[in-house]
Design a protein around this motif. Structure first.
Motif, PDB file in Angstrom:
ATOM      1  N   CYS A 136      -5.723  -7.226 -16.599  1.00  0.00           N
ATOM      2  CA  CYS A 136      -5.567  -7.599 -18.009  1.00  0.00           C
ATOM      3  C   CYS A 136      -6.910  -7.623 -18.725  1.00  0.00           C
ATOM      4  CB  CYS A 136      -4.891  -8.986 -18.102  1.00  0.00           C
ATOM      5  SG  CYS A 136      -3.149  -8.925 -17.684  1.00  0.00           S
ATOM      6  N   THR A 137      -7.909  -8.182 -18.059  1.00  0.00           N
ATOM      7  CA  THR A 137      -9.241  -8.235 -18.669  1.00  0.00           C
ATOM      8  C   THR A 137      -9.734  -6.833 -18.976  1.00  0.00           C
ATOM      9  OG1 THR A 137      -9.666 -10.205 -17.363  1.00  0.00           O
ATOM     10  CG2 THR A 137     -11.564  -9.130 -18.369  1.00  0.00           C
ATOM     11  N   GLY A 138      -9.599  -5.961 -17.966  1.00  0.00           N
ATOM     12  CA  GLY A 138     -10.064  -4.589 -18.172  1.00  0.00           C
ATOM     13  C   GLY A 138      -9.301  -3.908 -19.282  1.00  0.00           C
ATOM     14  N   PHE A 139      -8.001  -4.094 -19.283  1.00  0.00           N
ATOM     15  CA  PHE A 139      -7.175  -3.445 -20.315  1.00  0.00           C
ATOM     16  C   PHE A 139      -7.597  -3.913 -21.699  1.00  0.00           C
ATOM     17  CE2 PHE A 139      -3.445  -3.186 -23.046  1.00  0.00           C
ATOM     18  CZ  PHE A 139      -3.067  -1.866 -22.845  1.00  0.00           C
ATOM     19  N   ALA A 140      -7.765  -5.227 -21.845  1.00  0.00           N
ATOM     20  CA  ALA A 140      -8.123  -5.768 -23.164  1.00  0.00           C
ATOM     21  C   ALA A 140      -9.490  -5.246 -23.595  1.00  0.00           C
ATOM     22  CB  ALA A 140      -8.122  -7.298 -23.107  1.00  0.00           C
TER      23      ALA A 140
ATOM     24  N   ARG B 167      -7.633   5.381 -23.521  1.00  0.00           N
ATOM     25  CA  ARG B 167      -8.374   5.984 -22.418  1.00  0.00           C
ATOM     26  C   ARG B 167      -9.274   4.948 -21.769  1.00  0.00           C
ATOM     27  NH1 ARG B 167     -10.943  11.600 -24.042  1.00  0.00           N
ATOM     28  NH2 ARG B 167     -12.864  11.478 -22.848  1.00  0.00           N
ATOM     29  N   GLY B 168     -10.049   4.275 -22.599  1.00  0.00           N
ATOM     30  CA  GLY B 168     -10.896   3.209 -22.059  1.00  0.00           C
ATOM     31  C   GLY B 168     -10.071   2.097 -21.452  1.00  0.00           C
ATOM     32  N   ALA B 169      -8.930   1.806 -22.078  1.00  0.00           N
ATOM     33  CA  ALA B 169      -8.073   0.735 -21.574  1.00  0.00           C
ATOM     34  C   ALA B 169      -7.569   1.079 -20.181  1.00  0.00           C
ATOM     35  CB  ALA B 169      -6.905   0.526 -22.533  1.00  0.00           C
ATOM     36  N   LEU B 170      -7.126   2.304 -20.012  1.00  0.00           N
ATOM     37  CA  LEU B 170      -6.609   2.724 -18.703  1.00  0.00           C
ATOM     38  C   LEU B 170      -7.707   2.639 -17.646  1.00  0.00           C
ATOM     39  CD1 LEU B 170      -4.501   3.928 -16.879  1.00  0.00           C
ATOM     40  CD2 LEU B 170      -5.046   6.183 -17.776  1.00  0.00           C
ATOM     41  N   VAL B 171      -8.861   3.167 -17.981  1.00  0.00           N
ATOM     42  CA  VAL B 171      -9.953   3.220 -17.006  1.00  0.00           C
ATOM     43  C   VAL B 171     -10.388   1.820 -16.605  1.00  0.00           C
ATOM     44  CG1 VAL B 171     -12.351   3.845 -16.752  1.00  0.00           C
ATOM     45  CG2 VAL B 171     -10.756   5.479 -17.725  1.00  0.00           C
ATOM     46  N   LEU B 172     -10.636   0.987 -17.616  1.00  0.00           N
ATOM     47  CA  LEU B 172     -11.129  -0.356 -17.300  1.00  0.00           C
ATOM     48  C   LEU B 172     -10.047  -1.221 -16.661  1.00  0.00           C
ATOM     49  CD1 LEU B 172     -13.508  -1.176 -20.246  1.00  0.00           C
ATOM     50  CD2 LEU B 172     -14.067  -0.936 -17.844  1.00  0.00           C
ATOM     51  N   CYS B 173      -8.805  -0.963 -17.009  1.00  0.00           N
ATOM     52  CA  CYS B 173      -7.693  -1.689 -16.388  1.00  0.00           C
ATOM     53  C   CYS B 173      -7.654  -1.400 -14.896  1.00  0.00           C
ATOM     54  CB  CYS B 173      -6.395  -1.269 -17.072  1.00  0.00           C
ATOM     55  SG  CYS B 173      -4.906  -1.751 -16.196  1.00  0.00           S
ATOM     56  N   LEU B 174      -7.762  -0.122 -14.566  1.00  0.00           N
ATOM     57  CA  LEU B 174      -7.782   0.242 -13.145  1.00  0.00           C
ATOM     58  C   LEU B 174      -9.012  -0.351 -12.452  1.00  0.00           C
ATOM     59  CD1 LEU B 174      -6.611   3.953 -13.379  1.00  0.00           C
ATOM     60  CD2 LEU B 174      -5.353   2.017 -12.413  1.00  0.00           C
TER      61      LEU B 174
ATOM     62  N   GLY C 132       1.102  -1.738 -13.257  1.00  0.00           N
ATOM     63  CA  GLY C 132       1.920  -0.615 -13.700  1.00  0.00           C
ATOM     64  C   GLY C 132       2.218  -0.690 -15.181  1.00  0.00           C
ATOM     65  N   VAL C 133       2.508  -1.875 -15.666  1.00  0.00           N
ATOM     66  CA  VAL C 133       2.791  -2.030 -17.102  1.00  0.00           C
ATOM     67  C   VAL C 133       1.581  -1.634 -17.934  1.00  0.00           C
ATOM     68  CG1 VAL C 133       3.269  -3.727 -18.886  1.00  0.00           C
ATOM     69  CG2 VAL C 133       4.574  -3.774 -16.760  1.00  0.00           C
ATOM     70  N   LEU C 134       0.429  -2.134 -17.516  1.00  0.00           N
ATOM     71  CA  LEU C 134      -0.798  -1.856 -18.283  1.00  0.00           C
ATOM     72  C   LEU C 134      -1.138  -0.364 -18.268  1.00  0.00           C
ATOM     73  CD1 LEU C 134      -3.008  -4.914 -17.286  1.00  0.00           C
ATOM     74  CD2 LEU C 134      -1.756  -4.519 -19.407  1.00  0.00           C
ATOM     75  N   VAL C 135      -1.011   0.228 -17.080  1.00  0.00           N
ATOM     76  CA  VAL C 135      -1.324   1.663 -16.985  1.00  0.00           C
ATOM     77  C   VAL C 135      -0.354   2.459 -17.836  1.00  0.00           C
ATOM     78  CG1 VAL C 135      -1.290   3.629 -15.407  1.00  0.00           C
ATOM     79  CG2 VAL C 135      -2.447   1.522 -14.742  1.00  0.00           C
TER      80      VAL C 135
ATOM     81  N   LYS D  58       3.681  -8.676  -7.785  1.00  0.00           N
ATOM     82  CA  LYS D  58       3.500  -9.095  -9.170  1.00  0.00           C
ATOM     83  C   LYS D  58       2.311  -8.362  -9.793  1.00  0.00           C
ATOM     84  CE  LYS D  58       3.468 -13.474 -11.682  1.00  0.00           C
ATOM     85  NZ  LYS D  58       3.234 -14.924 -11.494  1.00  0.00           N
ATOM     86  N   ALA D  59       1.251  -8.339  -9.009  1.00  0.00           N
ATOM     87  CA  ALA D  59       0.049  -7.688  -9.514  1.00  0.00           C
ATOM     88  C   ALA D  59       0.312  -6.222  -9.759  1.00  0.00           C
ATOM     89  CB  ALA D  59      -1.092  -7.866  -8.506  1.00  0.00           C
ATOM     90  N   ARG D  60       1.026  -5.600  -8.826  1.00  0.00           N
ATOM     91  CA  ARG D  60       1.290  -4.177  -8.994  1.00  0.00           C
ATOM     92  C   ARG D  60       2.172  -3.931 -10.215  1.00  0.00           C
ATOM     93  NH1 ARG D  60       2.569  -2.064  -3.023  1.00  0.00           N
ATOM     94  NH2 ARG D  60       2.775  -4.313  -2.715  1.00  0.00           N
TER      95      ARG D  60
END
Lengths: 373, 180
Positions: free
Chosen positions: B53-57, B74-81, A13-16, A7-9
């Motif tokens: 989600c927190t990082g993305f937001a 760009r920031g969203a991707l980085v912080l999301c990861l 993946g969606v967010l990335v 689920k987390a992955r």
């Protein structure tokens, strides 16, 4: 991934994917409706917040900036002030430089003619603590090789002598001072006398008075006077122009004859002067005097014989000069007369040396030439 | 409750970062990264999805707010990861003592480098490798200096709330999973 990994992955993946999509969308040229609208929303939210913070923190932030820039600002201010000062000084100096250069040239010319070894100096103040003394302060002192009882000259002639030598400054008693007496000699003759400073407290206006030793000496207006010189060139080296006779006092029956002198040096505008730290090896006689403005003045039959005189008579002249100088020194009485130790021939004398050699070769005949005409 | 605290912390961090910190003229042109600290503090006590989600937001908010000097996302991707990684690797011992600061330092360095790397990939010609390293180092130092101000209250609050939720849901197998 420990818990809920699939689920987390998936979520990741969606967010990335969303992020990458946004990056791709936004990095394309042109205005994209999606990112444009998003940015507009961001700006809309940001503007009032930022404005509020600006209003609140404006002074504080300005102060913070100022504080952060303070060390640099201080340096900058100092730098600018220094530049400003330099420019001002340069501007002020520009006018003076030409005059100073000419004066220094004259000084070197004169010292070259006489074979004097000089330390160039500048008259920094006109000292008159009580208003009595006619003295100036120079910006050279013992560290430059200046000692008490040295002759001070400028491009025109005799200025005075050093009465007090500090480490970096020295005081010069001008020849016009009431306490000053200079052993002097009439140009082209052997008549000797004393040039007294006349601008004392109750001075009658004549800056210098020349008192001749001999009552039957012939002196007339326009005659020029040079220093006689004293033992070891202390306090006065021989041959320096002192002044020109402007008026001869007619006092029949007087034991001595006196005349008013116009100093060769314009005492009021002293600037560049030289302290003679090494006297000439032999008396330059009249060679230091500038050529006469009126060569047809005749009355110089004696000057033709000068080279011969200079060759065989300096010893006698010097002896007489010594006596006169000592007399005058004793007459001053108030001033401690320093022992006549030889001045150190260093410091600034470099300019004098070649000039002296030059003078030894050509100076004396050159000086006599115009007068012989 | 925990979600509210986390959201408040991140929003505050984003706003302070965008409105206040980014306008300070600090030496080297760098600035401390409060948002990374907030995301770290939150992600240490949540699951990977919440962390991501927190990082993305937070990153997206930073991307949206001026100055728009880089691509949206760009920031969203980085912080999301970053949020995902921190939350996925989290362990109870990482939440105490100096551990959060070490994690925050790693996150700061990682996000800075990753941000620059994406820029290079996308074709941001404004910097070279040396610039990136210098900027990352400066950012790391400044962030570490201010990190206690953000991490100490945030981790304290999150720890309290997490303990409470562990107390109530200790037996639940999904307790740590979607805790955010």
């Amino acid at each position: 991934m420990p818990r809920g990994a699939p689920k987390a992955r998936l979520a990741l993946g969606v967010l990335v994917a969303a992020s990458v999509a946004l990056i791709v969308l936004d990095s394309r040229d042109g205005v994209n409706p999606v990112t444009g609208a998003a940015r507009l929303a961001g700006e809309t939210a940001f503007a009032p917040l930022s404005a509020g913070v600006s209003a609140l923190s404006g002074p504080m932030s300005g102060a913070l900036d100022t504080v952060a820039a303070a060390p640099g600002a201080a340096d900058r201010i100092a730098e600018l002030e220094k530049a400003n000062q330099d420019l001002r000084a340069e501007l002020a100096a520009r006018d003076r430089d030409a005059g100073r250069s000419a004066q220094l040239g004259d000084l070197l010319h004169l010292s070259g003619l006489g074979g004097y070894e000089i330390v160039p100096a500048q008259a920094v103040t006109r000292v008159s603590p009580r208003g009595y003394a006619d003295a100036v302060t120079l910006d050279v002192g013992t560290r430059d090789g200046v000692a008490e009882d040295m002759t001070v000259i400028n491009g025109d002639g005799l200025v005075g002598r050093v009465v007090q030598a500090g480490r970096s400054t020295s005081t010069v008693l001008l020849i016009t001072d009431g306490a000053s007496a200079v052993g002097a000699r009439l140009e082209g003759s052997r008549e000797i006398g004393v040039a007294d400073g006349g601008s004392g407290f109750l001075g009658d206006g004549a800056p210098l008075r020349f008192e001749l030793m001999s009552a039957d000496a012939r002196v007339k207006e326009g005659d020029r006077v040079v220093t006689l010189g004293s033992h070891d060139g202390t306090p006065f080296v021989p041959g320096v122009p002192v002044g020109t006779v402007t008026e001869v006092e007619k006092t029949p029956g007087a034991i001595t004859r006196t005349a008013d002198l116009e100093p060769a040096v314009d005492i009021g505008t002293l600037d560049v002067v030289g302290v003679v730290v090494g006297g000439p090896p032999e008396d330059p006689r009249d060679s230091v005097l500038p050529p006469r403005e009126r060569p047809g003045d005749a009355a110089e039959p004696a000057s033709g014989g000068d080279p011969a005189d200079a060759a065989d008579e300096p010893a006698a002249e010097d002896d007489a000069g010594d006596g006169a100088a000592r007399d005058t020194e004793e007459a001053e009485a108030a001033e401690p007369s320093a022992p006549a130790d030889a001045p150190p021939p260093d410091g600034g004398g470099t300019e004098g040396d070649p000039a002296r050699e030059e003078d030894a070769a050509a100076g004396a005949p050159g000086g006599d030439g115009p007068e012989g005409r | 409750m925990k979600a509210a605290v986390a959201a408040t912390a991140v929003v505050l961090a984003v706003l302070v970062q965008a409105v206040l910190v980014n306008r300070l003229a600090l030496p080297g042109g760098a600035a401390p990264d409060l948002v990374v600290l907030a995301v770290t503090g939150v992600a240490l006590f949540t699951g990977p999805v919440a962390g991501a989600c927190t990082g993305f937001a937070a990153g997206l908010a930073l991307d949206l707010l001026p100055p728009a000097d880089h691509e949206l996302g760009r920031g969203a991707l980085v912080l999301c990861l970053a949020g995902y990684a921190i939350a996925a690797m989290r362990a109870p011992e990482k939440r105490t003592g100096a551990q959060p600061y070490a994690v925050a330092a790693a996150a700061t360095l990682g996000t800075a480098l990753l941000f620059a790397f994406i820029g290079l990939v996308v074709g941001d010609a404004r910097f070279g490798v040396l610039d990136v390293l210098l900027a990352a180092t400066l950012t790391l130092l400044m962030t570490l200096v201010v990190s206690p101000l953000v991490l100490w209250p945030l981790t304290a609050a999150m720890r309290r709330l997490t303990r409470e939720s562990y107390a109530s849901f200790a037996t639940a197998p999904w307790a740590g999973g979607m805790g955010g």
